[in-house]
Motif scaffolding. Structure first.
Motif, PDB file in Angstrom:
ATOM      1  N   ASP A 383      -0.553 -52.768 127.779  1.00  0.00           N
ATOM      2  CA  ASP A 383      -1.023 -53.721 126.776  1.00  0.00           C
ATOM      3  C   ASP A 383      -2.360 -53.223 126.245  1.00  0.00           C
ATOM      4  O   ASP A 383      -3.406 -53.418 126.870  1.00  0.00           O
ATOM      5  CB  ASP A 383      -1.166 -55.109 127.415  1.00  0.00           C
ATOM      6  N   ALA A 384      -2.329 -52.569 125.088  1.00  0.00           N
ATOM      7  CA  ALA A 384      -3.558 -52.001 124.534  1.00  0.00           C
ATOM      8  C   ALA A 384      -4.547 -53.084 124.135  1.00  0.00           C
ATOM      9  O   ALA A 384      -5.763 -52.848 124.133  1.00  0.00           O
ATOM     10  CB  ALA A 384      -3.230 -51.110 123.333  1.00  0.00           C
ATOM     11  N   ALA A 385      -4.050 -54.270 123.802  1.00  0.00           N
ATOM     12  CA  ALA A 385      -4.957 -55.380 123.485  1.00  0.00           C
ATOM     13  C   ALA A 385      -5.784 -55.769 124.711  1.00  0.00           C
ATOM     14  O   ALA A 385      -6.982 -56.084 124.605  1.00  0.00           O
ATOM     15  CB  ALA A 385      -4.165 -56.575 122.975  1.00  0.00           C
ATOM     16  N   ARG A 386      -5.158 -55.741 125.876  1.00  0.00           N
ATOM     17  CA  ARG A 386      -5.894 -56.017 127.121  1.00  0.00           C
ATOM     18  C   ARG A 386      -6.922 -54.922 127.385  1.00  0.00           C
ATOM     19  O   ARG A 386      -8.068 -55.210 127.785  1.00  0.00           O
ATOM     20  CB  ARG A 386      -4.919 -56.106 128.298  1.00  0.00           C
ATOM     21  N   ILE A 387      -6.534 -53.658 127.159  1.00  0.00           N
ATOM     22  CA  ILE A 387      -7.472 -52.547 127.356  1.00  0.00           C
ATOM     23  C   ILE A 387      -8.678 -52.700 126.431  1.00  0.00           C
ATOM     24  O   ILE A 387      -9.827 -52.495 126.831  1.00  0.00           O
ATOM     25  CB  ILE A 387      -6.756 -51.201 127.115  1.00  0.00           C
ATOM     26  N   TRP A 388      -8.409 -53.080 125.183  1.00  0.00           N
ATOM     27  CA  TRP A 388      -9.495 -53.305 124.218  1.00  0.00           C
ATOM     28  C   TRP A 388     -10.442 -54.385 124.737  1.00  0.00           C
ATOM     29  O   TRP A 388     -11.665 -54.203 124.727  1.00  0.00           O
ATOM     30  CB  TRP A 388      -8.905 -53.702 122.867  1.00  0.00           C
ATOM     31  N   GLY A 409       0.609 -51.348 121.160  1.00  0.00           N
ATOM     32  CA  GLY A 409      -0.392 -50.422 120.670  1.00  0.00           C
ATOM     33  C   GLY A 409      -1.289 -51.159 119.704  1.00  0.00           C
ATOM     34  O   GLY A 409      -1.070 -52.347 119.413  1.00  0.00           O
ATOM     35  N   LEU A 410      -2.294 -50.491 119.197  1.00  0.00           N
ATOM     36  CA  LEU A 410      -3.164 -51.147 118.225  1.00  0.00           C
ATOM     37  C   LEU A 410      -3.600 -50.149 117.162  1.00  0.00           C
ATOM     38  O   LEU A 410      -3.724 -48.953 117.409  1.00  0.00           O
ATOM     39  CB  LEU A 410      -4.365 -51.799 118.903  1.00  0.00           C
ATOM     40  N   THR A 411      -3.805 -50.689 115.968  1.00  0.00           N
ATOM     41  CA  THR A 411      -4.233 -49.886 114.821  1.00  0.00           C
ATOM     42  C   THR A 411      -5.566 -50.402 114.316  1.00  0.00           C
ATOM     43  O   THR A 411      -5.727 -51.598 114.068  1.00  0.00           O
ATOM     44  CB  THR A 411      -3.202 -49.941 113.683  1.00  0.00           C
ATOM     45  N   MET A 412      -6.522 -49.509 114.170  1.00  0.00           N
ATOM     46  CA  MET A 412      -7.819 -49.826 113.589  1.00  0.00           C
ATOM     47  C   MET A 412      -7.808 -49.457 112.109  1.00  0.00           C
ATOM     48  O   MET A 412      -7.188 -48.462 111.720  1.00  0.00           O
ATOM     49  CB  MET A 412      -8.920 -49.051 114.314  1.00  0.00           C
ATOM     50  N   THR A 413      -8.495 -50.235 111.289  1.00  0.00           N
ATOM     51  CA  THR A 413      -8.558 -49.981 109.856  1.00  0.00           C
ATOM     52  C   THR A 413      -9.950 -50.316 109.330  1.00  0.00           C
ATOM     53  O   THR A 413     -10.708 -51.041 109.982  1.00  0.00           O
ATOM     54  CB  THR A 413      -7.537 -50.843 109.083  1.00  0.00           C
ATOM     55  N   PRO A 414     -10.302 -49.832 108.138  1.00  0.00           N
ATOM     56  CA  PRO A 414     -11.589 -50.217 107.550  1.00  0.00           C
ATOM     57  C   PRO A 414     -11.723 -51.727 107.389  1.00  0.00           C
ATOM     58  O   PRO A 414     -12.796 -52.286 107.615  1.00  0.00           O
ATOM     59  CB  PRO A 414     -11.580 -49.517 106.185  1.00  0.00           C
TER      60      PRO A 414
END
Length: 431
Positions: A383-388, A409-414
């Motif tokens: 769970d990438a949200a948990r890691i974040w 997974g997670l995606t970062m954006t401007p």
């Protein structure tokens, strides 16, 4: 140079880029070499016009009513805040100025509403990318894509092997550097305003002595989320010039072993000087033809920052979005699958495989990981949200989550994160 000469130069650069199908950075460099009378201020101003034009090429053409290079460059100048009357006055009597666009174009630019344009035009992307971007970013994809048309900041990562953030911040105070909003080791200089340019921080003492590196905050966050820690055995499987390698080495505090590998010798070449400057003594660099078989099944962490379309870097490389094709994307997806299949062999039971791209597109990101998990069922997505949340507890959920099996997974954006576009997923090999 007066404004007219700068506009003419910007038109010339973009036409050269289009005609020769080359990166805009190369076209700008060649123009500068063949026009040595242009001072650094002129070259910076011309570069800003060129990049502003490429970031918003479609929407500028829509507002001008025609999409030839000259018209969209004039549109970029108007979009910078100069009204039509002031533009005409500024060009009056300038023998180096190009001809003004067709009658009515300048007036149309201010009168037309971009809301009347098709979604792909509003988003400033090719038509074929509208569907993939909506699938990847959701219903708000146009707003997300528009954020890639803004000028980017200059981000730096403090090398904690050599310096503290407050010390580097003090050194860069003349450039109005501030702490990054999310990365605890990041510093930021605001986007370029008007005809200005970012300072050349690479000549500063801190850079020369390895106290900081230039690295987008999103790339810093991806490294932090990997969870590399002192004493680990780690492989950076696509090390390239070593940006993330250096970040991982700092996280490991010089303890453990960090293997750096890349299949491209030219891409890997700068890593030696960067490692020496950073004082990263626990890194072992492996040449492209070196055998890594002895590391199979032994590593705690493998980081695969895979080659991708670069869709997350469109603020800095806006020409790339106009060159990208569906066929090129398909080739990148195939390359990524090969990288993952190569990288998994090094992960020990209970170890982790971290997959990173600088892309927004689900084909390269969540769908790629899902395909990998079908092929290698001994892995499962964390769970990438948990890691974040565990890694960056004060930052909030500033990302797009993507379900991957029982994890995400997670995606970062401007728009969401204030960074370039990056995707992050962490996979665990069952013990």
């Amino acid at each position: 140079m007066r404004l007219g000469g700068r506009i003419a130069a910007a038109i010339e650069v973009i036409e050269d880029m289009d005609r020769r199908k080359r990166p805009v950075a190369d076209a700008l460099k060649d123009w500068g070499l063949s026009h040595r009378f242009a001072g650094s201020g002129d070259r910076s101003a011309i570069g800003n016009i060129v990049y502003d034009t490429l970031r918003r090429r479609r929407s500028l053409g829509f507002r001008m009513g025609q999409d030839d290079t000259s018209s969209v460059v004039f549109g970029a100048v108007l979009a910078s805040g100069l009204d039509a009357d002031a533009l005409v006055a500024a060009l009056d009597g300038d023998r180096h100025a190009p001809a003004l666009p067709a009658d009515g174009s300048l007036a149309r630019f201010s009168a037309i509403s971009l809301a009347e344009a098709p979604a792909a035009v509003q988003a400033d992307v090719p038509d074929w990318l509208a569907g993939p971007l909506q699938d990847s970013l959701g219903d708000n994809w146009v707003t997300e894509a528009q954020a890639f048309s803004e000028r980017p900041p200059l981000d730096m990562r403090v090398n904690t092997l050599k310096a503290a953030r407050e010390d580097v911040l003090a050194e860069l105070a003349p450039f109005d550097a501030t702490p990054c909003e999310i990365s605890p080791v990041g510093l930021r200089i605001a986007p370029i305003a008007s005809d200005g340019r970012h300072p050349n921080v690479q000549v500063e003492r801190g850079f020369q002595t390895g106290a900081f590196e230039i690295q987008d905050e999103g790339s810093q966050l991806a490294a932090l989320l990997s969870g590399a820690k002192p004493g680990d055995t780690v492989l950076d499987a696509c090390a390239g010039a070593g940006g993330k390698t250096l970040a991982l080495a700092a996280m490991m505090k010089g303890q453990g072993v960090l293997h750096a590998y890349d299949t491209d010798r030219q891409r890997l070449a700068p890593i030696w000087d960067r490692l020496a400057r950073a004082g990263a003594g626990n890194v072992e660099v492996h040449a492209p033809r070196a055998s890594l078989g002895h590391l199979h099944g032994t590593l705690d962490l493998v980081v695969a920052d895979a080659p991708c379309s670069g869709a997350g870097t469109w603020r800095r490389r806006p020409d790339a979005k106009w060159r990208l094709s569906a066929a090129q994307l398909e080739r990148r997806v195939a390359e990524q699958a090969k990288v993952l299949a190569m990288a998994e062999a090094f992960v020990r039971p209970g170890g982790r495989l971290v997959y990173i791209t600088c892309s927004l597109l689900a084909q390269e990101n969540a769908l790629q990981v899902q395909s990998f998990l079908q092929q290698f069922p001994e892995f499962e997505a964390e769970d990438a949200a948990r890691i974040w949340q565990e890694t960056l507890p004060d930052s909030g959920a500033r990302y797009h989550p993507s379900a991957i099996g029982a994890g995400c997974g997670l995606t970062m954006t401007p728009q969401k994160t204030g960074t370039d576009g990056f995707f992050f997923a962490s996979l665990t090999r069952r013990g």
